[in-house]
Design a protein around this motif. Sequence first.
Motif, PDB file in Angstrom:
ATOM      1  N   SER C  51       0.811  -1.232   0.000  1.00 51.80           N
ATOM      2  CA  SER C  51       0.000   0.000   0.000  1.00 51.80           C
ATOM      3  C   SER C  51       0.839   1.275   0.000  1.00 51.80           C
ATOM      4  O   SER C  51       0.337   2.346  -0.318  1.00 51.80           O
ATOM      5  N   VAL C  52       2.103   1.171   0.351  1.00 53.07           N
ATOM      6  CA  VAL C  52       2.951   2.366   0.376  1.00 53.07           C
ATOM      7  C   VAL C  52       3.543   2.665  -1.013  1.00 53.07           C
ATOM      8  O   VAL C  52       3.910   3.797  -1.297  1.00 53.07           O
ATOM      9  N   GLY C  82      -3.361  -4.238  -0.853  1.00 52.91           N
ATOM     10  CA  GLY C  82      -3.229  -2.783  -0.736  1.00 52.91           C
ATOM     11  C   GLY C  82      -2.706  -2.068  -1.959  1.00 52.91           C
ATOM     12  O   GLY C  82      -2.240  -0.932  -1.853  1.00 52.91           O
ATOM     13  N   MET C  83      -2.786  -2.690  -3.137  1.00 50.01           N
ATOM     14  CA  MET C  83      -2.275  -1.997  -4.317  1.00 50.01           C
ATOM     15  C   MET C  83      -3.053  -0.709  -4.552  1.00 50.01           C
ATOM     16  O   MET C  83      -4.268  -0.672  -4.445  1.00 50.01           O
ATOM     17  N   ARG C  84      -2.339   0.368  -4.849  1.00 49.39           N
ATOM     18  CA  ARG C  84      -2.991   1.657  -5.087  1.00 49.39           C
ATOM     19  C   ARG C  84      -3.675   1.690  -6.458  1.00 49.39           C
ATOM     20  O   ARG C  84      -3.201   1.036  -7.392  1.00 49.39           O
ATOM     21  N   VAL C 101      -2.075 -14.167  -9.487  1.00 48.35           N
ATOM     22  CA  VAL C 101      -1.663 -13.663  -8.181  1.00 48.35           C
ATOM     23  C   VAL C 101      -2.921 -13.322  -7.383  1.00 48.35           C
ATOM     24  O   VAL C 101      -3.805 -12.632  -7.868  1.00 48.35           O
ATOM     25  N   GLU C 102      -3.009 -13.850  -6.165  1.00 48.39           N
ATOM     26  CA  GLU C 102      -4.153 -13.531  -5.305  1.00 48.39           C
ATOM     27  C   GLU C 102      -4.010 -12.113  -4.776  1.00 48.39           C
ATOM     28  O   GLU C 102      -2.895 -11.675  -4.452  1.00 48.39           O
ATOM     29  N   THR C 103      -5.133 -11.389  -4.692  1.00 53.77           N
ATOM     30  CA  THR C 103      -5.070 -10.008  -4.215  1.00 53.77           C
ATOM     31  C   THR C 103      -6.158  -9.758  -3.169  1.00 53.77           C
ATOM     32  O   THR C 103      -7.155 -10.473  -3.129  1.00 53.77           O
ATOM     33  N   ALA C 104      -5.947  -8.738  -2.356  1.00 51.40           N
ATOM     34  CA  ALA C 104      -6.983  -8.313  -1.403  1.00 51.40           C
ATOM     35  C   ALA C 104      -6.797  -6.834  -1.114  1.00 51.40           C
ATOM     36  O   ALA C 104      -5.725  -6.266  -1.363  1.00 51.40           O
ATOM     37  N   LEU C 105      -7.882  -6.217  -0.612  1.00 49.11           N
ATOM     38  CA  LEU C 105      -7.877  -4.767  -0.422  1.00 49.11           C
ATOM     39  C   LEU C 105      -6.916  -4.305   0.678  1.00 49.11           C
ATOM     40  O   LEU C 105      -6.304  -3.265   0.568  1.00 49.11           O
ATOM     41  N   ASP C 106      -6.830  -5.092   1.769  1.00 44.69           N
ATOM     42  CA  ASP C 106      -5.917  -4.697   2.844  1.00 44.69           C
ATOM     43  C   ASP C 106      -5.432  -5.942   3.585  1.00 44.69           C
ATOM     44  O   ASP C 106      -5.813  -7.060   3.235  1.00 44.69           O
TER      45      ASP C 106
END
Lengths: 304, 140, 121
Positions: C51-52, C82-84, C101-106
């Motif tokens: 996220s940073v 946390g990808m922007r 690739v698995e992803t999630a909001l946070d």
Amino acid sequence: MAHDASQFSVDERELQSRRAFFELTDDDLRRLAALRPFAERHLDDITEAFYELLLGHLETRRFFPDDATVRRVKAMQRQYFLGLFDGRCDLAYAQNRLRVGAAHERIGMAPKWYIGAYRRYLGLILDRVFEEVGDPVEARAAYQSVQKLVAFDMSLALDSYIDANLQTLGRHQAAIRELSTPVIRVHDQVLLLPLIGTIDSQRAEQVMETVLMRITEEKAEVIIIDIAGVPVVDTEVADHLLKTTAAVRLLGARTILTGITAQVARTIIQLGVDISAMPTRARLADGIELALSIVGKTIAPKAV
Amino acid sequence: MGLRVLDAVELPIRYEANIAEVRRSARALAQSRGFDSFATAALTTAASELARNVWVHGGGGSAMVEDLSDGQRSGVRMTFRDSGPGMSAADLERALAGGFSTARSLGLGLSGTRRLVDEFAVDTRPGGGTVVVITKWTRF
Amino acid sequence: MGGPIPILKVGPNLLTTIHVELTDSIAEVFQQDVLRAIERTGAGGLVIDISVLEEVDTYVARVLADTGRMAALMGTRSVLVGMRPEVAATLVRMGYGMEGVETALDVDRGIARLASLKENR
């Protein structure tokens, strides 16, 4: 005046450099102040003759729909005219002149009309100055001073017109952007974007960016994109939707596509577009149900 | 109104750390010229890809960062130069068509970068090094 | 563990927040550190928080995706969180969708995703 459409303003430096370029000196201002009695004598006949032009042409007459308006603008015009012979050209004066352009932009009067109107002004003043000022050298100098200040006024009016016009454009574009991508929160973690109208690549980019921003802001798990209002769904539109879906997935959320008409379903298959990355539903209601099940909610009939 | 170059900086790309410097320079200029966050990320990422190409495939070179104006919009132009092996016309075509298989990161680097910017030009020949010029403008 | 990016054991999982700009060499050291941490801890899952990061180019994206694939070979599921928005849009525009690739909001949802992946195994 309720608000000034123009943010355009002039500072002391700009004022001085503009005055220098128009060769508007303190001598000119003194000469103008000396013409004040002349201006007061001719206030009415010049104002009347000025409005003869504006009311005599269809294109400009429409800005003055009734007698009350004509009386009001004539009164303003008298103030404006006398202002030319106050013998000052400071920031307050410039600010006052800037309002002219912004006001014209607001009512939609194009610069060509007031440049033409300024021309008549100069003509009216020229005749009277040469009639009344005996010495032709003096008359010429006096007229030159009037001309400088009128040109100076015109430059300010044009600048503020352009600036107000740019702001109007910007507001329209922002409004269109807002209207074209109305992301609605239908439930905790569920967003809905009803797309209406044609999707070109510029709009598709906006849609993607708005969708991604809103998902992150709302921490939404699902976005439903409803395309019932999109007239043509071709490979390009499908490609944009797939890109948006891919980007939404990277954030960790999911896209559901709804509003697939029979026609669109046929097109997608006939074009050979693979949209298997998005779950699809014909009806928005089914899409909402699917979205809620993804976030762990169900729609149940109310127990009686 | 014509194109004006308001400012220009040339950065060397000789060490890996220079890639990050080019990236930061692109980001700082884009932000100061009012690019929105998406346009800034696009330009910065394109700069990163091309700077890496210079370092990895071109054996080092330079990046020129220019601050542009066309009277209406602000722009950032970046010119990446290396004196590496260059590419044949066929290689270039393959690299621009995308796909990983050709020259590993170079393939997607060029084709992907092209989609992030408003203007994109490559000048290269075998043995003659490569020059890539990209420009991105504020939206209005 | 030589790199500047800490890798923490949280419950059954490893959690790492990339808090520095990723240069190529930091990215490679990070990959090695993560794999060694998996080897040492036998963690069931891995959450990588980005996220940073204000930009992720295809090189860094590939290192991140590869790290997940390598972890999978060692039996550890991973989630990128946390990808922007700007990063996601840029990668997709370049044609790099990081498929698989698995992803999630946070981080929280990443951990929840790992748990559900385990159930469905």
